[in-house]
Design an enzyme around this catalytic site. Structure first.
Site, PDB file in Angstrom:
ATOM      1  N   ILE A  55      17.174   6.592  45.110  1.00 48.83           N
ATOM      2  CA  ILE A  55      17.870   5.305  45.073  1.00 48.83           C
ATOM      3  C   ILE A  55      18.518   5.014  46.425  1.00 48.83           C
ATOM      4  CG2 ILE A  55      19.778   4.019  44.028  1.00 48.83           C
ATOM      5  CD1 ILE A  55      17.481   4.246  42.140  1.00 48.83           C
ATOM      6  N   GLU A 102     -10.282  10.487  21.534  1.00 48.61           N
ATOM      7  CA  GLU A 102      -9.303  11.378  22.164  1.00 48.61           C
ATOM      8  C   GLU A 102      -8.621  12.243  21.116  1.00 48.61           C
ATOM      9  OE1 GLU A 102      -5.303  11.211  25.038  1.00 48.61           O
ATOM     10  OE2 GLU A 102      -6.191   9.347  24.320  1.00 48.61           O
ATOM     11  N   LYS A 109      18.826  10.645  45.783  1.00 46.72           N
ATOM     12  CA  LYS A 109      18.232  10.453  47.113  1.00 46.72           C
ATOM     13  C   LYS A 109      17.223   9.311  47.078  1.00 46.72           C
ATOM     14  CE  LYS A 109      16.570  14.585  47.920  1.00 46.72           C
ATOM     15  NZ  LYS A 109      16.882  15.209  46.610  1.00 46.72           N
ATOM     16  N   MET A 120      -1.987  -0.325  23.317  1.00 41.82           N
ATOM     17  CA  MET A 120      -3.081  -1.250  23.037  1.00 41.82           C
ATOM     18  C   MET A 120      -4.150  -0.562  22.202  1.00 41.82           C
ATOM     19  SD  MET A 120      -5.986  -3.037  25.424  1.00 41.82           S
ATOM     20  CE  MET A 120      -7.292  -1.924  24.891  1.00 41.82           C
ATOM     21  N   LYS A 148      34.724  21.018  49.109  1.00 44.95           N
ATOM     22  CA  LYS A 148      34.152  22.291  49.553  1.00 44.95           C
ATOM     23  C   LYS A 148      32.636  22.381  49.338  1.00 44.95           C
ATOM     24  CE  LYS A 148      36.651  25.112  50.865  1.00 44.95           C
ATOM     25  NZ  LYS A 148      37.186  25.313  52.231  1.00 44.95           N
ATOM     26  N   PRO A 149      32.091  21.921  48.181  1.00 43.96           N
ATOM     27  CA  PRO A 149      30.617  21.974  48.023  1.00 43.96           C
ATOM     28  C   PRO A 149      29.890  21.205  49.124  1.00 43.96           C
ATOM     29  CG  PRO A 149      31.653  21.573  45.896  1.00 43.96           C
ATOM     30  CD  PRO A 149      32.739  21.457  46.931  1.00 43.96           C
ATOM     31  N   HIS A 184      -0.777  -0.934  32.971  1.00 49.50           N
ATOM     32  CA  HIS A 184       0.676  -0.701  32.940  1.00 49.50           C
ATOM     33  C   HIS A 184       1.391  -1.808  33.712  1.00 49.50           C
ATOM     34  CE1 HIS A 184       0.899   3.381  31.161  1.00 49.50           C
ATOM     35  NE2 HIS A 184      -0.333   3.474  31.629  1.00 49.50           N
ATOM     36  N   SER A 197      18.935  15.639  41.676  1.00 43.54           N
ATOM     37  CA  SER A 197      19.120  14.389  40.911  1.00 43.54           C
ATOM     38  C   SER A 197      20.395  13.635  41.292  1.00 43.54           C
ATOM     39  CB  SER A 197      19.113  14.666  39.400  1.00 43.54           C
ATOM     40  OG  SER A 197      17.908  15.274  39.013  1.00 43.54           O
ATOM     41  N   CYS A 256      -1.288   0.307  27.271  1.00 40.52           N
ATOM     42  CA  CYS A 256      -2.195   1.440  27.437  1.00 40.52           C
ATOM     43  C   CYS A 256      -2.517   2.070  26.076  1.00 40.52           C
ATOM     44  CB  CYS A 256      -1.596   2.453  28.420  1.00 40.52           C
ATOM     45  SG  CYS A 256      -2.809   3.646  29.046  1.00 40.52           S
ATOM     46  N   GLU A 291       4.426  -2.553  33.888  1.00 38.01           N
ATOM     47  CA  GLU A 291       5.737  -2.158  34.411  1.00 38.01           C
ATOM     48  C   GLU A 291       5.690  -1.731  35.876  1.00 38.01           C
ATOM     49  OE1 GLU A 291       4.216   1.618  32.203  1.00 38.01           O
ATOM     50  OE2 GLU A 291       4.024  -0.567  32.078  1.00 38.01           O
TER      51      GLU A 291
END
Length: 548
Positions: A20, A406, A18, A385, A189-190, A517, A15, A382, A519
């Protein structure tokens, strides 16, 4: 096959960014007029992230062709404005599945099937296919150096340097340079250990991108350069910023784009112009005002589950030079008596997003009811709605106990039900309750026709649109007439009329639900029209309240 390849690996911790970083490089190289594409390789054995819990993996991002992919594909499309496909994301599961299928079919003519060369060859084949006709292909390897799952991929990209020529191949390694507060210094060092591990696998990075809380000083850069065997100018600092959209600008300041172009001997087609992007970033960092929207979700413990939706509100806000403050509300909390006014009374708009499973459904329905009765701007996406349809059926159309099959297969009025058959690109797709969970939804881009004179028409200003879907359940057409008679407007549907795509209410400032969707198609310089219209109406609601 691409002319040039850039491979991006990560070390120390996951995280780090990479995705971005890859997206930012894609954006910068595109600004020079180059043909660029990006691939994300995920080392997990799942065939795709479609069946994975959002709390574990974050958002499942859906492409036009229906591929369910890692959320990094969302970063790629947002930063580059490219339309990617299933070839831009593959997993260990897909690679092994393909190789085993070939072995069962007899393609290997009785040979012993091994990681090298069979698995690595399949990986390289997929990489080369994704880079077809491109000037540059950026390949991000998921996970971190040292993960056992990632070893075949690292071996494959090592071989790529041999296959295409080292002059056509660039390795970028992203690491963490932690700041130790008690010592008051950054520790290199890391990074040294991470690069050493990578070198032990036969890969020497050409560029090291260092994520850090504080800016690297000259001494730290020199130390990393010397111990990791890279030029000092190839030690690039990626300092924490206010918005991820600022990262390409920071990389340009560090000279990363020019360094890549030089090392790969690329001839740009034009000079980069980032002015429009800079203006967008400034609008995000220094907005003139703000608006507050309730985000009534069920995965709010991990905001990454709604990554594209969060970003779409940033895009819409930036286009208006305002900040969209999302008030995170756990849907289950609204199920308690007396909580609605307390949690929703101070917001300017109410959003009910998508999701799966029965938890929090009644809370989402109560949020819809509050928005409808109190004339608060509302957007349902989705499942959002679908809950709006259920709420309307129960409380306006008088269909007591109305629900989605569902969540209640015994409901008297199943206003939302499982669609069992439809067509996609000339292919008939069928499913039922016993179908596999993975890849059996209505996935990807589908056309929608909008009725003139509706709110949806006002938003889109055209009749034919295409939007991305990810769901199994649909509006039950058996209830079209009764719901329409009571005032539910079906303003968007599939060209054959089989699927309801958009619903809305009249006599309300802004009430709209979309089965798709939106977005997934929002971009920093081109906000999605539905999201933007919702933010505009919410802001208008705020300013109206403040003047009365």
């Amino acid at each position: 096959m691409a002319k040039k390849y850039i491979f991006i690996t990560g070390g120390v911790v996951s995280s780090l960014g990479k995705g971005i970083t890859s997206a930012s490089l894609g954006f910068l190289l595109l600004s020079y007029g180059l043909k660029v594409s990006i691939v994300k390789i995920d080392p997990y054995i799942n065939v795709d992230p479609g069946t994975m819990n959002p709390y574990q993996h974050g958002e499942v991002y859906v492409l036009d062709d229906g591929a369910e992919t890692d959320l990094d594909l969302g970063h790629y499309e947002r930063f580059t404005n490219l339309t990617l496909s299933k070839k831009n994301n593959f997993t260990t599961g897909q690679v092994y599945f393909t190789v085993i299928t070939k072995e069962r079919r007899g393609d290997y003519l009785g040979k012993t099937v091994q990681v090298i060369p069979h698995i690595t060859n399949e990986i390289k084949k997929r990489i080369k296919e994704a880079g077809k006709d491109k000037d540059v292909l950026i390949v991000e390897i998921g996970g971190t150096i040292g993960d056992i799952e990632g070893l075949p991929f690292l071996e494959a990209i090592r071989q790529m340097g041999y296959d295409v020529g080292r002059q056509n191949c660039l390795y970028i390694h992203l690491t963490l340079v932690p700041y130790i507060k008690t010592a008051g210094e950054l520790k290199t060092k890391p990074t040294q250990h991470s690069v050493k591990e990578l070198q032990s696998l036969g890969i020497s990075p050409d560029i090291i991108v260092c994520r850090s809380e504080k800016r690297l000083n000259n001494e730290a850069k020199e130390k990393i350069a010397m111990f990791c065997n890279v030029e000092k100018r190839a030690v690039i600092n990626a300092v924490d910023v206010d918005t991820v959209y600022e990262i390409p600008l920071k990389f340009k300041e560090e000279g990363l784009d020019k360094l890549i172009i030089e090392k790969l001997t690329i001839q740009p087609n034009k000079e980069a112009n980032l002015n429009e992007w800079k203006n967008m970033v400034e609008s995000i960092k220094d907005p003139k005002d703000s608006v507050t929207i309730a985000f009534v979700g069920k995965y709010i413990g991990l905001k990454e589950s709604y990554k594209s939706l969060i970003e779409s509100f940033i895009h819409a806000g930036a286009s208006m030079n305002i900040k969209v403050n999302l008030k995170w509300i756990e849907a289950e909390d609204l199920e308690e008596e007396g909580t609605r006014e307390k949690l929703l009374g101070d917001v300017d708009g109410i959003l009910v997003p998508g999701g799966f499973g029965s938890r929090g459904i009644e809370g989402k329905i109560k949020a819809v009811e509050y928005a409808r009765k109190n004339k608060v701007p509302f957007l349902g996406i989705c499942l959002g709605m679908q809950t709006a349809v259920v709420e309307f059926a129960r409380h306006v159309a008088g269909l007591a106990g109305a629900h989605s099959s569902e969540f209640n297969k015994d409901a008297e009025h199943k206003v939302i039900h499982l669609a069992t058959k439809w067509e996609k690109e000339g292919q008939i797709i069928e499913r039922n309750e016993a179908s596999d969970k993975g890849g059996t939804m209505r996935l990807g881009a589908y056309p929608c026709q909008i009725k003139t004179g509706t709110l949806a028409w006002h938003i889109y200003k055209r009749k034919n649109i295409s939007e991305r879907h990810r769901h199994r359940y649909e509006f039950n057409n058996s209830y079209r007439d009764v719901l329409s008679k009571h005032g539910l407007i079906i303003s968007g549907e599939s060209p054959d009329g089989e699927f309801v795509e958009i619903i809305e209410l009249k006599d309300h400032p802004f009430f709209i639900g979309v089965q798709f969707h939106p977005e997934f198609k929002s971009r920093p310089l081109k906000p999605h029209p539905v999201i933007k219209a919702f933010v505009e109406k919410s802001y208008e609601s705020k300013t109206t309240k403040s003047t009365t």
